[in-house]
Design a protein around this motif. Structure first.
Motif, mmCIF file in Angstrom:
data_model
loop_
_atom_site.group_PDB
_atom_site.id
_atom_site.type_symbol
_atom_site.label_atom_id
_atom_site.label_comp_id
_atom_site.label_asym_id
_atom_site.label_seq_id
_atom_site.Cartn_x
_atom_site.Cartn_y
_atom_site.Cartn_z
ATOM 1 N N GLY A 190 18.682 18.703 2.036
ATOM 2 C CA GLY A 190 18.325 17.368 1.534
ATOM 3 C C GLY A 190 19.528 16.481 1.365
ATOM 4 O O GLY A 190 19.498 15.513 0.599
ATOM 5 N N LYS A 191 20.574 16.768 2.105
ATOM 6 C CA LYS A 191 21.850 16.049 1.980
ATOM 7 C C LYS A 191 21.716 14.567 2.348
ATOM 8 O O LYS A 191 22.311 13.703 1.693
ATOM 9 N N THR A 192 20.934 14.262 3.392
ATOM 10 C CA THR A 192 20.826 12.862 3.832
ATOM 11 C C THR A 192 20.250 11.989 2.723
ATOM 12 O O THR A 192 20.799 10.930 2.399
ATOM 13 N N ALA A 193 19.155 12.429 2.119
ATOM 14 C CA ALA A 193 18.560 11.652 1.024
ATOM 15 C C ALA A 193 19.504 11.557 -0.167
ATOM 16 O O ALA A 193 19.456 10.581 -0.921
ATOM 17 N N ALA A 194 20.393 12.550 -0.323
ATOM 18 C CA ALA A 194 21.331 12.557 -1.446
ATOM 19 C C ALA A 194 22.280 11.365 -1.404
ATOM 20 O O ALA A 194 22.701 10.861 -2.442
ATOM 21 N N PHE A 195 22.622 10.893 -0.188
ATOM 22 C CA PHE A 195 23.465 9.689 -0.145
ATOM 23 C C PHE A 195 22.684 8.426 0.212
ATOM 24 O O PHE A 195 23.075 7.321 -0.173
ATOM 25 N N VAL A 196 21.545 8.566 0.928
ATOM 26 C CA VAL A 196 20.781 7.375 1.298
ATOM 27 C C VAL A 196 20.116 6.737 0.073
ATOM 28 O O VAL A 196 20.163 5.505 -0.097
ATOM 29 N N LEU A 197 19.506 7.538 -0.803
ATOM 30 C CA LEU A 197 18.799 6.973 -1.968
ATOM 31 C C LEU A 197 19.706 6.117 -2.858
ATOM 32 O O LEU A 197 19.366 4.973 -3.166
ATOM 33 N N PRO A 198 20.882 6.621 -3.274
ATOM 34 C CA PRO A 198 21.736 5.767 -4.114
ATOM 35 C C PRO A 198 22.274 4.537 -3.381
ATOM 36 O O PRO A 198 22.459 3.482 -4.007
ATOM 37 N N ILE A 199 22.492 4.654 -2.058
ATOM 38 C CA ILE A 199 22.935 3.474 -1.295
ATOM 39 C C ILE A 199 21.831 2.409 -1.318
ATOM 40 O O ILE A 199 22.088 1.219 -1.555
ATOM 41 N N LEU A 200 20.580 2.818 -1.069
ATOM 42 C CA LEU A 200 19.464 1.873 -1.104
ATOM 43 C C LEU A 200 19.330 1.232 -2.484
ATOM 44 O O LEU A 200 19.032 0.043 -2.603
ATOM 45 N N MET A 201 19.553 2.018 -3.515
ATOM 46 C CA MET A 201 19.451 1.510 -4.883
ATOM 47 C C MET A 201 20.566 0.513 -5.184
ATOM 48 O O MET A 201 20.341 -0.506 -5.859
ATOM 49 N N LYS A 202 21.760 0.776 -4.659
ATOM 50 C CA LYS A 202 22.915 -0.080 -4.965
ATOM 51 C C LYS A 202 22.849 -1.423 -4.235
ATOM 52 O O LYS A 202 23.204 -2.456 -4.793
ATOM 53 N N ILE A 203 22.402 -1.420 -2.967
ATOM 54 C CA ILE A 203 22.394 -2.705 -2.251
ATOM 55 C C ILE A 203 21.053 -3.443 -2.380
ATOM 56 O O ILE A 203 20.974 -4.637 -2.124
ATOM 57 N N LYS A 204 20.004 -2.748 -2.786
ATOM 58 C CA LYS A 204 18.702 -3.263 -3.248
ATOM 59 C C LYS A 204 17.918 -4.123 -2.273
ATOM 60 O O LYS A 204 16.762 -3.847 -1.977
ATOM 61 N N TYR A 205 18.483 -5.204 -1.780
ATOM 62 C CA TYR A 205 17.695 -6.122 -0.948
ATOM 63 C C TYR A 205 18.566 -6.720 0.152
ATOM 64 O O TYR A 205 19.791 -6.692 0.084
#
Length: 443
Positions: A55-70
């Motif tokens: 689950g490594k990909t989601a481990a960095f993709v989720l926080p990136i999506l949260m940080k840049i938001k829109y």
């Protein structure tokens, strides 16, 4: 007192991301996600060591999506670099799934096809860019990419990037992207060159290691077969694949395009179910179609070189077969990690000829375990080794001995020495010398 299990809600992710996670069927974070997501959200540089399929990909993709938001502006704010086209496509697909309730724009770029369409997508505006280092640098040098807004840079599968010689391109990226950024580096293994890269790339990183480096997935049962030659390997492969119920979805890894093509022809001829072949000479569309058909269950067997060992994310692969033992030893971990994914069990079988025993020994040191040896099936037809293959095997064994002991002269040299010392040759040489002296006197 038992600790309460974490959920994705504990990371304070927004509703759009939580809904996407639920749609994908994730109920609780994996160990790498549990450790990485809070640290990335906190803005720390991260050095993550995690085996494939965790689950490594989601481990960095989720926080990136949260940080840049829109969506914002036209230029990328996150750059994710990966070593192969297959892995780039896989990461981009996961971003698509996780970002589907947001307006974030993501583009993936890679070689093997012309850059025109990829550049057109970038020109529409991009928030997250995923790509292979070579193609991203090519587009940047054409003046089609601006990195001034870059906030996060990820190097995924850093060990493979080093093996593939991407270090010079990565150093060029470090010269052209903003110094003030968050850096994330992920690797399944930890060779010295990755440690060196981490020292150049990361600033005061938080290091997380969810399993000992180069540890094969726990859900993968490993087996080793000692086999004398190529043709007997082919026979064993045919015997095993006859059991269609057990060997329901199989990836066969080979060391060369030639072996991959030969195995593909054999399986197609024997009617062992739908088979596709995947290697660097195949066009990009052909490779994507082969992987998609395999994922959808239309293809039973995928024959591949190591170009695919890190780019296939299929949760129900029953078996991985190492037809050839990998000589880049960390690739063994990545190959067998194609099975035993998403909490499913799997089996990894390795076929080993006499010249490959040396490499098995090295792999067992890296994974810190002995691979259980299986007996060959009683009804297996063991064919004689051809003269050409025997010579190749002996030459390789000599090379291995010389690598371990530089003073070793090799079987050919020893044979030559034995001939030179034989009584017959000594007598013949003596006679020749005597004849030469007589001829000189006559002159």
């Amino acid at each position: 007192m038992a600790t309460e299990e974490k959920t994705f809600s504990d990371f304070k992710l927004n509703k759009q991301l939580l809904n996407a996670i639920a749609d994908m069927g994730f109920t609780k974070p994996s160990p790498i996600q549990e450790k990485a997501i809070p640290r990335i959200l906190a803005g720390q540089d991260l050095f993550g060591i995690a085996q494939t399929g965790t689950g490594k990909t989601a481990a960095f993709v989720l926080p990136i999506l949260m940080k840049i938001k829109y969506a914002q502006g036209n230029d990328p704010r996150a750059l994710i670099l990966a070593p192969t086209r297959e892995l780039v496509i896989q990461i981009d697909r996961e971003i698509k799934e996780l970002a589907k309730y947001t307006d974030l724009r993501h583009v993936c770029v890679y070689g093997g096809i012309g850059p025109k369409t990829q550049i057109e997508e970038i020109q529409k505006g991009v928030d997250i860019l995923v790509g292979t280092p070579g193609r991203v640098m090519d587009i940047y040098l054409k003046g089609e990419l601006v990195f001034k807004q870059l906030k996060v840079m990820v190097l995924d599968e850093a060990d493979r990037m080093m093996d593939m010689g991407f270090m010079p391109q990565i150093r060029k990226f470090l010269e052209v992207i903003p110094r003030k950024r968050q850096n994330l580096l992920f690797s399944a293994t930890l060779p010295d060159k990755v440690v060196t890269l981490s020292e150049e790339f990361l600033e005061f990183p938080e290091r997380i290691e969810v399993t000992p480096q180069a540890t094969p997935a726990k859900l993968v049962e490993q087996k080793l077969y000692y086999i004398p030659n190529f043709l007997t390997k082919i026979n064993l492969l045919g015997e095993l694949l006859a059991d269609e119920e057990t060997f329901s979805r199989v990836i066969i890894f080979t060391k060369s395009k030639e072996h991959a093509n030969n195995i593909f022809k054999f399986l197609s001829r024997k009617g062992k179910g739908e088979t596709r072949v995947l290697h660097a000479n195949k066009g990009q569309n052909s490779r994507i179609n082969a992987i998609d058909s395999f994922k959808d269950g239309e293809v039973r067997t995928l024959v591949a070189t190591d170009v695919a060992s890190r780019g296939i994310d299929v949760s129900s692969v029953s078996h991985v077969i190492n037809f050839d033992v990998p000589v880049i030893y960390e690739d063994y971990v990545h190959r067998i990690g194609r099975t035993g994914r998403a909490n499913n069990t799997g089996t990894a079988l390795t076929f080993c000829n006499p010249a490959e025993k040396y490499h098995i020994g090295k792999i067992q040191k890296i994974i810190r375990m002995q691979i259980p040896v299986e007996d060959l099936p009683a009804n297996l037809e063991i064919l004689p080794t051809t003269k050409e293959e025997r010579q190749k095997i002996n030459k390789e064994i000599d090379h291995q001995k010389r690598r371990e002991n530089p003073g070793f002269k090799g079987a050919f040299h020893e044979k030559k020495e034995r001939k030179k010392d034989s009584p017959y040759l000594k007598a013949l040489n003596k006679k020749k010398k005597s004849g030469n002296r007589k001829n000189k006197r006559r002159r």
